[in-house]
Design a protein around this motif. Structure first.
Motif, PDB file in Angstrom:
ATOM      1  N   HIS A 115       0.745  -1.199  -0.026  1.00  0.00           N
ATOM      2  CA  HIS A 115      -0.004  -0.050  -0.058  1.00  0.00           C
ATOM      3  C   HIS A 115       0.928   1.212   0.129  1.00  0.00           C
ATOM      4  CE1 HIS A 115      -3.092   2.974   0.686  1.00  0.00           C
ATOM      5  NE2 HIS A 115      -2.719   3.292   1.885  1.00  0.00           N
ATOM      6  N   GLY A 116       1.955   1.435   0.829  1.00  0.00           N
ATOM      7  CA  GLY A 116       2.793   2.395   0.980  1.00  0.00           C
ATOM      8  C   GLY A 116       3.102   2.965   2.305  1.00  0.00           C
ATOM      9  N   ASP A 117       2.083   2.758   3.142  1.00  0.00           N
ATOM     10  CA  ASP A 117       2.228   3.520   4.319  1.00  0.00           C
ATOM     11  C   ASP A 117       3.420   2.834   5.390  1.00  0.00           C
ATOM     12  OD1 ASP A 117       0.711   1.155   4.711  1.00  0.00           O
ATOM     13  OD2 ASP A 117      -0.446   2.251   6.223  1.00  0.00           O
ATOM     14  N   LEU A 118       3.704   1.641   5.140  1.00  0.00           N
ATOM     15  CA  LEU A 118       4.808   1.135   5.709  1.00  0.00           C
ATOM     16  C   LEU A 118       6.277   1.915   5.275  1.00  0.00           C
ATOM     17  CD1 LEU A 118       3.807  -2.678   5.716  1.00  0.00           C
ATOM     18  CD2 LEU A 118       4.119  -1.101   7.784  1.00  0.00           C
ATOM     19  N   LEU A 119       6.258   2.425   4.127  1.00  0.00           N
ATOM     20  CA  LEU A 119       7.372   3.106   3.756  1.00  0.00           C
ATOM     21  C   LEU A 119       7.685   4.210   4.509  1.00  0.00           C
ATOM     22  CD1 LEU A 119       7.096   1.924   0.008  1.00  0.00           C
ATOM     23  CD2 LEU A 119       8.413   0.869   1.698  1.00  0.00           C
ATOM     24  N   CYS A 120       6.685   4.927   4.995  1.00  0.00           N
ATOM     25  CA  CYS A 120       6.797   6.376   5.293  1.00  0.00           C
ATOM     26  C   CYS A 120       7.214   6.304   6.904  1.00  0.00           C
ATOM     27  CB  CYS A 120       5.525   7.146   5.316  1.00  0.00           C
ATOM     28  SG  CYS A 120       4.717   7.133   3.620  1.00  0.00           S
ATOM     29  N   VAL A 175       7.681   8.562   1.448  1.00  0.00           N
ATOM     30  CA  VAL A 175       8.661   7.408   1.739  1.00  0.00           C
ATOM     31  C   VAL A 175       9.911   7.742   2.218  1.00  0.00           C
ATOM     32  CG1 VAL A 175       7.102   6.142   0.159  1.00  0.00           C
ATOM     33  CG2 VAL A 175       9.358   6.910  -0.653  1.00  0.00           C
ATOM     34  N   ASN A 176      10.474   6.828   2.933  1.00  0.00           N
ATOM     35  CA  ASN A 176      11.830   6.928   3.626  1.00  0.00           C
ATOM     36  C   ASN A 176      12.773   6.116   2.256  1.00  0.00           C
ATOM     37  OD1 ASN A 176      14.191   5.665   4.910  1.00  0.00           O
ATOM     38  ND2 ASN A 176      13.745   7.326   6.073  1.00  0.00           N
ATOM     39  N   GLN A 177      13.548   6.660   1.890  1.00  0.00           N
ATOM     40  CA  GLN A 177      14.548   5.746   0.542  1.00  0.00           C
ATOM     41  C   GLN A 177      15.099   4.552   1.318  1.00  0.00           C
ATOM     42  OE1 GLN A 177      14.241   6.038  -2.515  1.00  0.00           O
ATOM     43  NE2 GLN A 177      16.001   4.558  -3.254  1.00  0.00           N
ATOM     44  N   ARG A 178      15.679   4.570   2.243  1.00  0.00           N
ATOM     45  CA  ARG A 178      16.487   3.646   3.138  1.00  0.00           C
ATOM     46  C   ARG A 178      15.244   2.614   3.291  1.00  0.00           C
ATOM     47  NH1 ARG A 178      20.427   4.703   7.814  1.00  0.00           N
ATOM     48  NH2 ARG A 178      21.421   5.809   5.988  1.00  0.00           N
ATOM     49  N   THR A 179      14.172   2.949   3.922  1.00  0.00           N
ATOM     50  CA  THR A 179      13.055   1.770   4.034  1.00  0.00           C
ATOM     51  C   THR A 179      12.806   1.030   2.849  1.00  0.00           C
ATOM     52  OG1 THR A 179      12.329   3.266   5.982  1.00  0.00           O
ATOM     53  CG2 THR A 179      10.907   1.208   5.054  1.00  0.00           C
ATOM     54  N   VAL A 180      12.487   1.982   1.646  1.00  0.00           N
ATOM     55  CA  VAL A 180      12.278   1.342   0.367  1.00  0.00           C
ATOM     56  C   VAL A 180      13.319   0.264  -0.108  1.00  0.00           C
ATOM     57  CG1 VAL A 180      12.283   1.859  -2.144  1.00  0.00           C
ATOM     58  CG2 VAL A 180      11.027   3.121  -0.490  1.00  0.00           C
ATOM     59  N   GLU A 181      14.486   0.679   0.270  1.00  0.00           N
ATOM     60  CA  GLU A 181      15.636  -0.096  -0.159  1.00  0.00           C
ATOM     61  C   GLU A 181      15.656  -1.279   0.651  1.00  0.00           C
ATOM     62  OE1 GLU A 181      19.273   2.209  -0.239  1.00  0.00           O
ATOM     63  OE2 GLU A 181      18.514   3.291  -1.904  1.00  0.00           O
ATOM     64  N   GLU A 182      15.478  -1.327   1.855  1.00  0.00           N
ATOM     65  CA  GLU A 182      15.385  -2.341   2.872  1.00  0.00           C
ATOM     66  C   GLU A 182      14.249  -3.346   2.344  1.00  0.00           C
ATOM     67  OE1 GLU A 182      14.952  -0.710   6.585  1.00  0.00           O
ATOM     68  OE2 GLU A 182      16.995  -0.031   6.846  1.00  0.00           O
ATOM     69  N   TYR A 183      13.165  -2.902   1.991  1.00  0.00           N
ATOM     70  CA  TYR A 183      11.894  -3.842   1.547  1.00  0.00           C
ATOM     71  C   TYR A 183      12.177  -4.505   0.262  1.00  0.00           C
ATOM     72  CZ  TYR A 183       8.536  -2.959   5.249  1.00  0.00           C
ATOM     73  OH  TYR A 183       7.905  -2.836   6.433  1.00  0.00           O
ATOM     74  N   MET A 184      12.942  -4.003  -0.690  1.00  0.00           N
ATOM     75  CA  MET A 184      12.937  -4.350  -2.059  1.00  0.00           C
ATOM     76  C   MET A 184      14.290  -5.107  -1.824  1.00  0.00           C
ATOM     77  SD  MET A 184      12.567  -1.254  -4.574  1.00  0.00           S
ATOM     78  CE  MET A 184      12.816  -2.284  -5.947  1.00  0.00           C
TER      79      MET A 184
END
Length: 243
Positions: A115-120, A175-184
């Motif tokens: 959804h995207g909220d976990l990235l914020c 979103v937080n870019q570091r969080t995006v990278e961690e999930y990916m």
């Protein structure tokens, strides 16, 4: 092969009849041409339980049922506004409920859906609130209340949410870019598709030496919606209009 379609953040509600009609028209036409439809959260502006029969919810459920019976697979992910969608809704519509996040193989590319909220994660107060209201005990206690009480609570939440959003900076709500990278990295994804932020864009960057992409879905408005169509030929954004 037919394209796979992605939408999110429609925020359908009784006081948004034009957006509802736009969505129903999409289900009658463009969605039937697709191999699958993924709704990545916040289909509804609020969802107070599967027993809510206030119009236009019965019509929306019936339209989704007609879509799945026509052969288009429909997958649904909880958003921050409609995380109380449950088994009765999926049974009535034929939709499949997805966990957030979910990893899929899409046109040969490992793709992570959220959804995207976990990235914020910069929005610390929201993340704490999210954990609290998603607690199974809290959800159960809410669903035990009468429909009028649930509607009143939901209306109060919408009001407070609007005030809280107005007081936050745009950067905190993105979103937080570091969080995006961690999930990916965790899901070995080369593409991430999500909504929630209402900032539609195509972001390309390098992760561990590999080119990756983050595709952000658009919010729907009264006069238009947007879908992301993904196929073997890549992806494109399509505008949806009422009528």
């Amino acid at each position: 092969m037919p394209a796979t379609l992605f939408i999110s953040d429609l925020h359908l509600a009784p006081d948004r009849p034009v957006t509802v009609e736009c969505f129903l028209g999409f289900l009658r036409k463009r969605a039937r041409e697709a191999q699958a439809l993924y709704i990545l959260g916040d289909l509804f502006d609020t969802w107070i339980g599967d027993d809510d029969d206030q119009p236009p919810y019965p019509e929306i459920r019936a339209a989704l049922r007609r879509l799945t019976e026509a052969g288009t697979s429909c997958y649904l992910m909880h958003g921050n506004r409609d995380f109380l969608i449950g088994r009765t809704f999926t049974r009535d519509t034929g939709c499949t409920l997805l966990a957030d996040p979910t990893s899929v193989e899409l046109a040969g590319t490992p793709t992570l859906l959220m959804h995207g909220d976990l990235l914020c994660t910069d929005d610390v107060p929201y993340q704490k609130f999210r954990r609290r209201i998603r607690n199974p005990v809290v959800r159960r206690l809410f669903l035990w209340k009468s429909l009028p009480k649930r509607r009143a609570i939901a209306d109060d939440y919408r009001r407070k949410s609007g005030v809280a959003i107005a007081e936050k900076t745009p950067a905190i709500m993105d979103v937080n870019q570091r969080t995006v990278e961690e999930y990916m990295r965790r899901f070995s994804a080369r593409r991430l598709i999500h909504g929630h932020t209402h900032r539609p864009a195509d972001h390309s960057f390098t992760l561990d030496g590999n080119p990756v992409t983050r595709l952000v879905l658009a919010e729907w408005h009264a006069d238009r919606g947007e879908i992301l169509a993904v196929s073997e030929n890549g992806w494109e954004r399509e505008e949806i209009r009422p009528g």
